[in-house]
Enzyme design. Sequence first.
Site: not given
Ligand code: PDD
Length: 295
Positions: A41, A159, A191, A215
């Site tokens: 996703y 992801k 993270e 991620l």
């Molecule tokens: N989550 N680390 C994890 C485990 C994440 O699920 C996310 C993003 C990030 C940040 O990635 P980005 O800056 O590309 O959004 C880091 C999304 C927002 C979610 O699951 O809703």
Amino acid sequence: MNEEMETGMTRTVYLNGDYLPEEEAKVSIFDRAFLMADGVYEVTSVLGGKLIDFDGHAARLERSLKELDMEMPMPVDALLEIHRELVRLNALDEGMIYLQVTRGAPGDRDFVFPDPETTPQTVVLFTQSKPGLADNPAAKRGIRVISIPDIRWGRRDIKTVQLLYPSMGKMAAKKAGCDDAWLVEDGLVTEGTSNNAYIVKGGRIITRNLSSDILHGITRAAVLRFAREAQMEIEERPFTIEEAQGADEAFITSASTFVMPVVEVDGAKLGDGTPGPVATRLREIYLEEVKKAAV
Ligand code: PDD
């Protein structure tokens, strides 16, 4: 129908080539994402009806799919068109677009991947309206985090939709009266449950280096670029919870929180317990710059 859409009563979503009212969008019980979390996703934020960092999200989607032996469901420009059409159909001003691609529904349960020639992927996109996303009051207060062990699988750079443990982490944080959890492996922060984690000490921004342990945040890449451009010092390396507790400030980044100050880690207040100047400044710079580049 139109009136309903404008009042947010009926949302139009995208499913496998069709734009449908949300209640008419149905996916098979044999879908591999439902049975095996076999899907990936992306979450792209929308500000002023425009997409933030669309290219970055599309590139990461392609990479996630490739790592799982899946193809891009369509060219990037077609994906962009669907994102834009959903923004238009739902009159979305501020919020997010969620996109999911799964290995499809082979019509049975089997660990072996189905043949992509006979089992088409499932492609779903929907909007989530979040008025006030950019002007989030939490950014002025800062959030409080707890730490929990990182017991996720070893390919966190992909992801995938296997979000049970991150979801449990958020619940553990909530139960502890906090906002989120930072995950710790071998004594080091990987993270946040759904965001990347940073601390600031003596003006230096410290965040874990990229690897399959985390991620590769699209917001992370942008924020580090803006920080470098603003002559801020950056150290990409892991840190401990103890180091975070002794830091001047901390923050998280993600597509849905942008840059969000962290003011407490496992009960220890950072600095004076209010959002720090680096996080606050980075949030401002980030929002200003990405709005300019939004599509
Ligand atoms: N989550 N680390 C994890 C485990 C994440 O699920 C996310 C993003 C990030 C940040 O990635 P980005 O800056 O590309 O959004 C880091 C999304 C927002 C979610 O699951 O809703």
